[in-house]
Design a protein around this motif. Structure first.
Motif, PDB file in Angstrom:
ATOM      1  N   ARG A 256       0.834  -1.203   0.000  1.00  0.00           N
ATOM      2  CA  ARG A 256       0.000   0.000   0.000  1.00  0.00           C
ATOM      3  C   ARG A 256       0.876   1.264   0.000  1.00  0.00           C
ATOM      4  O   ARG A 256       0.588   2.232  -0.710  1.00  0.00           O
ATOM      5  N   ARG A 257       1.945   1.254   0.773  1.00  0.00           N
ATOM      6  CA  ARG A 257       2.828   2.425   0.836  1.00  0.00           C
ATOM      7  C   ARG A 257       3.495   2.676  -0.514  1.00  0.00           C
ATOM      8  O   ARG A 257       3.533   3.815  -1.003  1.00  0.00           O
ATOM      9  N   VAL A 258       4.024   1.626  -1.146  1.00  0.00           N
ATOM     10  CA  VAL A 258       4.744   1.792  -2.405  1.00  0.00           C
ATOM     11  C   VAL A 258       3.792   2.180  -3.534  1.00  0.00           C
ATOM     12  O   VAL A 258       4.101   3.050  -4.354  1.00  0.00           O
ATOM     13  N   LEU A 259       2.620   1.566  -3.594  1.00  0.00           N
ATOM     14  CA  LEU A 259       1.657   1.949  -4.624  1.00  0.00           C
ATOM     15  C   LEU A 259       1.182   3.382  -4.422  1.00  0.00           C
ATOM     16  O   LEU A 259       0.956   4.120  -5.397  1.00  0.00           O
ATOM     17  N   GLY A 260       1.035   3.803  -3.156  1.00  0.00           N
ATOM     18  CA  GLY A 260       0.675   5.190  -2.892  1.00  0.00           C
ATOM     19  C   GLY A 260       1.739   6.151  -3.394  1.00  0.00           C
ATOM     20  O   GLY A 260       1.419   7.186  -3.998  1.00  0.00           O
ATOM     21  N   TRP A 261       2.997   5.808  -3.155  1.00  0.00           N
ATOM     22  CA  TRP A 261       4.092   6.653  -3.662  1.00  0.00           C
ATOM     23  C   TRP A 261       4.062   6.703  -5.184  1.00  0.00           C
ATOM     24  O   TRP A 261       4.228   7.774  -5.793  1.00  0.00           O
ATOM     25  N   ALA A 262       3.838   5.545  -5.811  1.00  0.00           N
ATOM     26  CA  ALA A 262       3.816   5.499  -7.277  1.00  0.00           C
ATOM     27  C   ALA A 262       2.672   6.349  -7.828  1.00  0.00           C
ATOM     28  O   ALA A 262       2.852   7.083  -8.809  1.00  0.00           O
ATOM     29  N   ALA A 263       1.509   6.258  -7.215  1.00  0.00           N
ATOM     30  CA  ALA A 263       0.371   7.046  -7.678  1.00  0.00           C
ATOM     31  C   ALA A 263       0.645   8.539  -7.511  1.00  0.00           C
ATOM     32  O   ALA A 263       0.343   9.350  -8.393  1.00  0.00           O
ATOM     33  N   ASP A 264       1.218   8.913  -6.389  1.00  0.00           N
ATOM     34  CA  ASP A 264       1.448  10.335  -6.099  1.00  0.00           C
ATOM     35  C   ASP A 264       2.569  10.933  -6.949  1.00  0.00           C
ATOM     36  O   ASP A 264       2.627  12.155  -7.114  1.00  0.00           O
ATOM     37  N   HIS A 265       3.465  10.090  -7.474  1.00  0.00           N
ATOM     38  CA  HIS A 265       4.609  10.581  -8.244  1.00  0.00           C
ATOM     39  C   HIS A 265       4.539  10.181  -9.713  1.00  0.00           C
ATOM     40  O   HIS A 265       5.527  10.344 -10.444  1.00  0.00           O
ATOM     41  N   ASN A 266       3.381   9.683 -10.142  1.00  0.00           N
ATOM     42  CA  ASN A 266       3.209   9.291 -11.541  1.00  0.00           C
ATOM     43  C   ASN A 266       4.317   8.332 -11.967  1.00  0.00           C
ATOM     44  O   ASN A 266       4.888   8.432 -13.069  1.00  0.00           O
ATOM     45  N   ALA A 267       4.623   7.373 -11.094  1.00  0.00           N
ATOM     46  CA  ALA A 267       5.741   6.456 -11.309  1.00  0.00           C
ATOM     47  C   ALA A 267       5.269   5.151 -11.932  1.00  0.00           C
ATOM     48  O   ALA A 267       4.197   4.622 -11.589  1.00  0.00           O
ATOM     49  N   LEU A 268       6.063   4.611 -12.824  1.00  0.00           N
ATOM     50  CA  LEU A 268       5.798   3.316 -13.411  1.00  0.00           C
ATOM     51  C   LEU A 268       6.109   2.228 -12.375  1.00  0.00           C
ATOM     52  O   LEU A 268       7.176   2.229 -11.767  1.00  0.00           O
ATOM     53  N   VAL A 269       5.163   1.301 -12.167  1.00  0.00           N
ATOM     54  CA  VAL A 269       5.349   0.183 -11.245  1.00  0.00           C
ATOM     55  C   VAL A 269       5.811  -1.016 -12.057  1.00  0.00           C
ATOM     56  O   VAL A 269       5.111  -1.465 -12.975  1.00  0.00           O
ATOM     57  N   VAL A 270       6.998  -1.540 -11.706  1.00  0.00           N
ATOM     58  CA  VAL A 270       7.642  -2.571 -12.529  1.00  0.00           C
ATOM     59  C   VAL A 270       7.878  -3.816 -11.674  1.00  0.00           C
ATOM     60  O   VAL A 270       8.889  -3.919 -10.981  1.00  0.00           O
ATOM     61  N   PRO A 271       6.934  -4.767 -11.678  1.00  0.00           N
ATOM     62  CA  PRO A 271       7.132  -6.004 -10.919  1.00  0.00           C
ATOM     63  C   PRO A 271       8.055  -6.977 -11.639  1.00  0.00           C
ATOM     64  O   PRO A 271       8.373  -6.808 -12.819  1.00  0.00           O
ATOM     65  N   ALA A 272       8.426  -8.017 -10.923  1.00  0.00           N
ATOM     66  CA  ALA A 272       9.319  -9.014 -11.508  1.00  0.00           C
ATOM     67  C   ALA A 272       8.594 -10.004 -12.405  1.00  0.00           C
ATOM     68  O   ALA A 272       9.202 -10.582 -13.303  1.00  0.00           O
ATOM     69  N   HIS A 273       7.283 -10.209 -12.181  1.00  0.00           N
ATOM     70  CA  HIS A 273       6.630 -11.373 -12.776  1.00  0.00           C
ATOM     71  C   HIS A 273       5.463 -11.062 -13.693  1.00  0.00           C
ATOM     72  O   HIS A 273       4.753 -11.988 -14.087  1.00  0.00           O
ATOM     73  N   LEU A 274       5.226  -9.814 -14.017  1.00  0.00           N
ATOM     74  CA  LEU A 274       4.111  -9.517 -14.914  1.00  0.00           C
ATOM     75  C   LEU A 274       4.497  -9.840 -16.346  1.00  0.00           C
ATOM     76  O   LEU A 274       5.502  -9.360 -16.856  1.00  0.00           O
ATOM     77  N   GLY A 275       3.675 -10.656 -17.012  1.00  0.00           N
ATOM     78  CA  GLY A 275       3.779 -10.809 -18.444  1.00  0.00           C
ATOM     79  C   GLY A 275       3.106  -9.611 -19.097  1.00  0.00           C
ATOM     80  O   GLY A 275       3.173  -8.490 -18.591  1.00  0.00           O
ATOM     81  N   GLY A 276       2.415  -9.835 -20.193  1.00  0.00           N
ATOM     82  CA  GLY A 276       1.724  -8.727 -20.837  1.00  0.00           C
ATOM     83  C   GLY A 276       2.659  -7.575 -21.120  1.00  0.00           C
ATOM     84  O   GLY A 276       3.771  -7.757 -21.626  1.00  0.00           O
ATOM     85  N   HIS A 277       2.228  -6.378 -20.761  1.00  0.00           N
ATOM     86  CA  HIS A 277       3.037  -5.189 -21.001  1.00  0.00           C
ATOM     87  C   HIS A 277       4.054  -4.936 -19.893  1.00  0.00           C
ATOM     88  O   HIS A 277       4.775  -3.933 -19.934  1.00  0.00           O
ATOM     89  N   GLY A 278       4.097  -5.800 -18.889  1.00  0.00           N
ATOM     90  CA  GLY A 278       5.223  -5.826 -17.964  1.00  0.00           C
ATOM     91  C   GLY A 278       5.219  -4.852 -16.812  1.00  0.00           C
ATOM     92  O   GLY A 278       5.840  -5.099 -15.787  1.00  0.00           O
ATOM     93  N   ALA A 279       4.524  -3.727 -16.950  1.00  0.00           N
ATOM     94  CA  ALA A 279       4.546  -2.687 -15.922  1.00  0.00           C
ATOM     95  C   ALA A 279       3.349  -1.771 -16.157  1.00  0.00           C
ATOM     96  O   ALA A 279       2.744  -1.774 -17.236  1.00  0.00           O
ATOM     97  N   ALA A 280       3.010  -0.979 -15.125  1.00  0.00           N
ATOM     98  CA  ALA A 280       1.825  -0.132 -15.235  1.00  0.00           C
ATOM     99  C   ALA A 280       1.965   1.103 -14.368  1.00  0.00           C
ATOM    100  O   ALA A 280       2.730   1.123 -13.400  1.00  0.00           O
ATOM    101  N   GLU A 281       1.208   2.121 -14.713  1.00  0.00           N
ATOM    102  CA  GLU A 281       1.020   3.280 -13.846  1.00  0.00           C
ATOM    103  C   GLU A 281      -0.327   3.140 -13.146  1.00  0.00           C
ATOM    104  O   GLU A 281      -1.289   2.620 -13.721  1.00  0.00           O
TER     105      GLU A 281
END
Length: 318
Positions: A256-281
């Protein structure tokens, strides 16, 4: 596209594995209700869930960062030829990881820094390679950055009893000890500045030493979150843990803390295991989040034929 530019940093996706991992959604994310998988079926099937078998698909990949003249690998996947008696899906693989790295223009000798966000079986495998009968560092000129809390937790000499049970058996011995004995390991605590663009931060919960790598370059922001989340379900509702989280309460709070930071800073979230497009805002949606947009990475080919069931939303959490 397998490469994007974030400020002065180039980010390239290097695949080790993509396909089914023999777990249903309900087994993988035990607290996520079936509705969580049904609400936005296009988010899940077919990239993250096989709609024909109801089995989760997962990617195992490294992120190659070129920053300030250095080649930096974030996580090193499963590796080849590893004996994994209690994780058969990862046992004795023969993947093209090093060839994919070479296609990105990087030889093992060119890697300057290896970051293991944590020390699970599917994040440290290519730390080493088999040379005859010996495991030797794959990246002979690299400094390997390991979180000390995870190093201590997974060290068999300390006799911890992890939630993962024996799923990590042999991992420390064949993928961690050889690089440590070679004098290439730096253990870190409480955060580590890598360069002007990159910083490691503790993110405990999934494992005691789990970490995230934040990127800030120019106006661009990103956070490489390792196993903080595995599925779009967790991007939207951070209270759902995977079945592998050692400290569920801490994992939820960190997510919750990291996703909140990402949302507040318009940051791309890049997990290790997502297929598809690999990352998201993401952006905030009340007490939860929603996916604002996907990264432009090219999805991996589906590990099965046909996607009609995905369009119909036939997914369950059983």
């Amino acid at each position: 596209m397998d490469q994007i530019e974030l400020g002065d940093v180039t980010v390239t996706r290097i695949k080790d594995f993509y396909g089914p991992i023999d777990m249903t959604p309900g087994a993988f994310l035990p607290t996520a209700p079936e509705e969580a998988w049904r609400e936005n079926p296009a988010w899940h099937a077919p990239h993250f869930l096989d709609p024909h078998t109801n089995i989760v698909n997962s990617a195992v990949q490294s992120w190659l960062l070129r920053s300030e003249g250095k080649n930096i690998l974030v996580d090193t996947g499963v590796g080849n030829h590893k004996e994994r008696p209690y994780s058969p899906v990862w046992s004795h693989l023969r993947t093209d990881f090093l060839a994919d790295l070479a296609r990105a223009g990087v030889a093992p000798e060119d890697v300057d820094i290896v970051i293991n966000t944590h020390l699970h079986v599917d994040h440290v495998g290519w730390n080493t390679r088999l040379d005859g009968r010996d495991w030797v560092p794959t990246f002979p000129n690299a400094t390997y950055l390991l979180p000390k809390d995870d190093y201590d937790f997974w060290n068999p000499a300390n006799d911890h009893k992890p939630l993962l049970g024996r799923g990590n058996q042999n991992v420390f011995e064949d993928s961690v000890t050889p690089v440590h004995q070679a004098g290439q390991v730096r253990l870190w605590e409480e955060g580590l500045r890598i360069d002007a663009n990159l910083r490691l931060e503790p993110a405990p919960g999934h494992t005691p030493g789990s970490s995230v790598l934040t990127l800030a370059s120019g106006t661009d922001r990103a956070v490489f979150v390792g196993d903080l989340l595995h599925s779009p379900v967790q991007l939207v509702d951070p209270d759902h843990n995977s079945c592998f989280c050692e400290d569920p309460a801490a994992a939820r709070a960190t997510r919750r803390r990291v996703l909140g930071w990402a949302a507040d800073h318009n940051a791309l979230v890049v997990p290790a295991h997502l297929g598809g497009h690999g990352a998201a805002e993401v952006e905030r949606a009340g007490d939860a989040f929603t996916i604002k947009g996907w990264a432009p990475f090219t999805p991996y080919p589906y590990p099965y034929a046909g996607t009609a069931a995905a369009a119909e939303g036939r997914v369950t959490a059983a």
